[in-house]
Motif scaffolding. Structure first.
Motif, PDB file in Angstrom:
ATOM      1  N   LYS A  91       0.831  -1.201   0.000  1.00 50.69           N
ATOM      2  CA  LYS A  91       0.000   0.000   0.000  1.00 50.69           C
ATOM      3  C   LYS A  91       0.872   1.261   0.000  1.00 50.69           C
ATOM      4  N   GLY A  92       1.933   1.260   0.803  1.00 51.28           N
ATOM      5  CA  GLY A  92       2.834   2.419   0.830  1.00 51.28           C
ATOM      6  C   GLY A  92       3.532   2.625  -0.496  1.00 51.28           C
ATOM      7  N   ARG A  93       3.954   1.527  -1.115  1.00 53.04           N
ATOM      8  CA  ARG A  93       4.609   1.645  -2.415  1.00 53.04           C
ATOM      9  C   ARG A  93       3.659   2.205  -3.460  1.00 53.04           C
ATOM     10  N   ALA A  94       2.403   1.719  -3.459  1.00 52.92           N
ATOM     11  CA  ALA A  94       1.427   2.213  -4.428  1.00 52.92           C
ATOM     12  C   ALA A  94       1.151   3.701  -4.229  1.00 52.92           C
ATOM     13  N   GLU A  95       1.062   4.119  -2.991  1.00 49.62           N
ATOM     14  CA  GLU A  95       0.801   5.537  -2.712  1.00 49.62           C
ATOM     15  C   GLU A  95       1.968   6.413  -3.174  1.00 49.62           C
ATOM     16  N   LEU A  96       3.185   5.984  -2.925  1.00 51.89           N
ATOM     17  CA  LEU A  96       4.357   6.749  -3.369  1.00 51.89           C
ATOM     18  C   LEU A  96       4.441   6.794  -4.893  1.00 51.89           C
ATOM     19  N   SER A  97       4.105   5.687  -5.542  1.00 51.05           N
ATOM     20  CA  SER A  97       4.110   5.677  -7.004  1.00 51.05           C
ATOM     21  C   SER A  97       3.058   6.634  -7.561  1.00 51.05           C
ATOM     22  N   ARG A  98       1.888   6.705  -6.904  1.00 46.39           N
ATOM     23  CA  ARG A  98       0.853   7.647  -7.347  1.00 46.39           C
ATOM     24  C   ARG A  98       1.332   9.081  -7.192  1.00 46.39           C
ATOM     25  N   GLN A  99       1.988   9.389  -6.084  1.00 47.38           N
ATOM     26  CA  GLN A  99       2.502  10.738  -5.872  1.00 47.38           C
ATOM     27  C   GLN A  99       3.580  11.079  -6.904  1.00 47.38           C
ATOM     28  N   ALA A 100       4.420  10.096  -7.219  1.00 51.09           N
ATOM     29  CA  ALA A 100       5.445  10.328  -8.242  1.00 51.09           C
ATOM     30  C   ALA A 100       4.812  10.632  -9.587  1.00 51.09           C
ATOM     31  N   ALA A 101       3.759   9.892  -9.941  1.00 49.08           N
ATOM     32  CA  ALA A 101       3.068  10.145 -11.207  1.00 49.08           C
ATOM     33  C   ALA A 101       2.437  11.527 -11.217  1.00 49.08           C
ATOM     34  N   ALA A 102       1.911  11.961 -10.079  1.00 48.91           N
ATOM     35  CA  ALA A 102       1.323  13.303  -9.995  1.00 48.91           C
ATOM     36  C   ALA A 102       2.385  14.379 -10.196  1.00 48.91           C
ATOM     37  N   GLU A 103       3.580  14.165  -9.649  1.00 47.27           N
ATOM     38  CA  GLU A 103       4.662  15.140  -9.836  1.00 47.27           C
ATOM     39  C   GLU A 103       5.100  15.191 -11.300  1.00 47.27           C
ATOM     40  N   VAL A 104       5.162  14.023 -11.937  1.00 48.11           N
ATOM     41  CA  VAL A 104       5.509  13.988 -13.364  1.00 48.11           C
ATOM     42  C   VAL A 104       4.465  14.728 -14.183  1.00 48.11           C
ATOM     43  N   LEU A 105       3.189  14.542 -13.851  1.00 48.20           N
ATOM     44  CA  LEU A 105       2.118  15.237 -14.571  1.00 48.20           C
ATOM     45  C   LEU A 105       2.252  16.749 -14.423  1.00 48.20           C
ATOM     46  N   GLU A 106       2.528  17.209 -13.216  1.00 50.63           N
ATOM     47  CA  GLU A 106       2.682  18.651 -13.024  1.00 50.63           C
ATOM     48  C   GLU A 106       3.869  19.189 -13.825  1.00 50.63           C
ATOM     49  N   ASP A 107       4.968  18.428 -13.855  1.00 50.14           N
ATOM     50  CA  ASP A 107       6.122  18.855 -14.646  1.00 50.14           C
ATOM     51  C   ASP A 107       5.777  18.906 -16.132  1.00 50.14           C
ATOM     52  N   ARG A 108       5.030  17.902 -16.605  1.00 51.75           N
ATOM     53  CA  ARG A 108       4.647  17.871 -18.019  1.00 51.75           C
ATOM     54  C   ARG A 108       3.750  19.051 -18.370  1.00 51.75           C
ATOM     55  N   ARG A 109       2.839  19.406 -17.475  1.00 47.16           N
ATOM     56  CA  ARG A 109       1.974  20.551 -17.736  1.00 47.16           C
ATOM     57  C   ARG A 109       2.780  21.833 -17.876  1.00 47.16           C
ATOM     58  N   ARG A 110       3.726  22.014 -16.997  1.00 47.81           N
ATOM     59  CA  ARG A 110       4.563  23.216 -17.081  1.00 47.81           C
ATOM     60  C   ARG A 110       5.429  23.186 -18.346  1.00 47.81           C
ATOM     61  N   GLU A 111       5.936  22.004 -18.676  1.00 48.36           N
ATOM     62  CA  GLU A 111       6.762  21.872 -19.876  1.00 48.36           C
ATOM     63  C   GLU A 111       5.948  22.184 -21.128  1.00 48.36           C
ATOM     64  N   VAL A 112       4.705  21.718 -21.173  1.00 43.64           N
ATOM     65  CA  VAL A 112       3.843  21.997 -22.326  1.00 43.64           C
ATOM     66  C   VAL A 112       3.603  23.493 -22.465  1.00 43.64           C
ATOM     67  N   GLY A 113       3.327  24.166 -21.340  1.00 42.27           N
ATOM     68  CA  GLY A 113       3.143  25.608 -21.392  1.00 42.27           C
ATOM     69  C   GLY A 113       4.378  26.322 -21.924  1.00 42.27           C
ATOM     70  N   LEU A 114       5.561  25.862 -21.485  1.00 41.27           N
ATOM     71  CA  LEU A 114       6.801  26.464 -21.969  1.00 41.27           C
ATOM     72  C   LEU A 114       7.006  26.189 -23.450  1.00 41.27           C
ATOM     73  N   GLN A 115       6.676  24.976 -23.900  1.00 40.92           N
ATOM     74  CA  GLN A 115       6.846  24.641 -25.313  1.00 40.92           C
ATOM     75  C   GLN A 115       5.975  25.520 -26.202  1.00 40.92           C
TER      76      GLN A 115
END
Length: 446
Positions: free
Chosen positions: A335-359
């Motif tokens: 359960k802890g591993r799944a939660e950390l993986s979800r948080q990591a995916a959320a951070e990647v999504l936020e980075d991608r959103r900012r990257e798209v805006g910059l592009q």
């Protein structure tokens, strides 16, 4: 045989050896063909189909599972021998319960055939598994959309490359014609006694160099057309020609492209699906704490002598509840591993959103830069053309040398080539802006 004759023979051989250029396609036709025939797109479509099959496979876990088993056993184990007789309906109370037979039975064989049915009644992981498979299918669909955008952009770039190669060949043609005219003028001036032999030799060298450049330019045209056909997924070895300058609607009139990118970019959809899959993985880890309930039924046939034979049959029906009360700390760590993986995916999504805006911002700035460079390149070409005209007049009047004339012609050819590059960059900037916004296919097929 001199170098000039060798080059002319090479040009003739090139014209004979090169295959026909093939048909002409517009940008819209080229993109439509690529979307239908490009092999990478076909692979992405097959991956999406495979993901859809995965959804159907996950849903099948709701259905009962039926299995058929058939086996043979030979044993002298007392309990096994007794159960064989019992399953076959061959127990003889008068003899089989004797101590000697029970404790030391003779070798005995049995053929068993079993049909078994298992049906899940309560298993929360089945529903979660279906949703995870559906997210995989949605991810594959977004990946297919992303591949379509990338292929459309590759087609656009290949289309521009053909335009560039054709323009460079025209420049090489013009440079060769100018060099031959210079050689003619040098020969006339020498014949009239007002020119130098070195000018004639220098002009002849310029002609040879221009002929070599033309051969290279012709090859570049052919290669660019072959690459265009490759991106379109056309028959191997065919070459396609372009039907004019690619035209897209002016993206400078669109102020909504940054917001549109956040809704339309397929790679953002893939990142969003990763976050949602992470949430489902957390739910799946929590489901491991819940019980499961399965129903089962079986029908069994036993025979002493024949496979699939019938001495005796039996059946059973039951319901089984399983609840893992303690398994160490495995479930809590999962359960802890799944939660950390979800948080990591959320951070990647936020980075991608900012990257798209910059592009999108970068693509818009590059377009403004390309427009400014285009104005400058056109002015430079006009200045170079005027410079060549003036130097040509001075050369004809004996006031300028052949070296000055060739330098002016070299500057003019560089200005022509630079204008082609800048025009291509300006055209590419529009496609880049739409590509960064995730709507290039829509704009091309509009």
């Amino acid at each position: 045989m001199n170098n000039k004759a060798v080059l002319r023979i090479a040009c003739l051989l090139w014209a004979v050896a090169v295959p026909a250029f093939g048909e002409t396609v517009s940008l819209k036709e080229a993109v439509q063909r690529a979307l239908a025939n490009n092999h990478l797109l076909k692979a992405a479509a097959l991956e999406e189909g495979a993901a859809r099959e995965g959804v159907a496979g996950s849903k099948s876990r709701y259905l009962p599972r039926v299995s058929l088993e058939s086996g043979a056993l030979l044993s002298t184990t007392p309990s096994s021998v007794f159960m064989m007789k019992l399953d076959e309906g061959r127990i003889n109370p008068a003899s089989d319960f004797a101590a000697g037979k029970l404790n030391n039975p003779d070798p005995r064989g049995d053929f068993r055939t079993l049909v078994r049915l298992d049906q899940p009644l309560i298993d929360f992981n089945v529903a979660t598994g279906v949703k995870l498979a559906e997210k995989d299918a949605e991810t594959a669909q977004a990946a297919l959309r992303q591949a379509r955008e990338q292929v459309a952009f590759r087609v656009y770039l290949a289309y521009l490359e053909v335009r560039r190669a054709r323009a460079f060949r025209e420049i090489a043609d013009q440079a060769l014609a100018d060099a031959r005219e210079h050689l003619r003028l040098a020969q006339v001036r020498e014949r009239d006694g007002v020119g130098l032999k070195s000018d004639q030799l220098r002009a002849a060298t310029e002609v040879s160099e221009a002929e070599q450049a033309l051969v290279t330019a012709q090859n570049e045209v052919q290669l660019a057309r072959l690459r265009l056909n490759l991106v379109l997924g056309g028959p191997e070895g065919e070459a396609l020609d372009i039907g004019g300058v690619p035209q897209l609607s002016d993206p400078d009139q669109r102020q909504d492209l940054a917001a549109l990118a956040l809704k339309s970019r397929p790679d953002l959809a893939v990142a969003e699906q990763a976050v949602q899959k992470g949430e489902l993985a957390v739910r799946q880890a929590k489901n491991a704490y819940l019980p499961t309930v399965y129903a089962s039924a079986s029908y069994q046939v036993n025979d002493r002598d024949l496979p699939l034979g019938y001495d005796h049959d039996s059946w059973n029906v039951g319901v089984n509840l399983r609840w893992d009360i303690f398994d160490g700390t495995r479930r809590s760590h999962e359960k802890g591993r799944a939660e950390l993986s979800r948080q990591a995916a959320a951070e990647v999504l936020e980075d991608r959103r900012r990257e798209v805006g910059l592009q999108v911002t970068e693509a818009r700035l590059r377009r403004q830069e390309a427009a400014a460079r285009l104005v400058s390149a056109r002015g430079a070409l006009q200045a170079a053309q005027e410079g060549v005209r003036l130097v040509t007049l001075r050369f004809a009047g004996g006031l300028s040398s052949m070296v000055e004339l060739m330098d002016a012609e070299a500057t003019l050819n560089r200005s022509r080539a630079n204008l082609v590059e800048v025009e291509n960059a300006e055209l590419r900037s529009a496609a880049q802006l739409y590509h960064a916004s995730g709507v290039l296919v829509t704009e091309v097929l509009r």
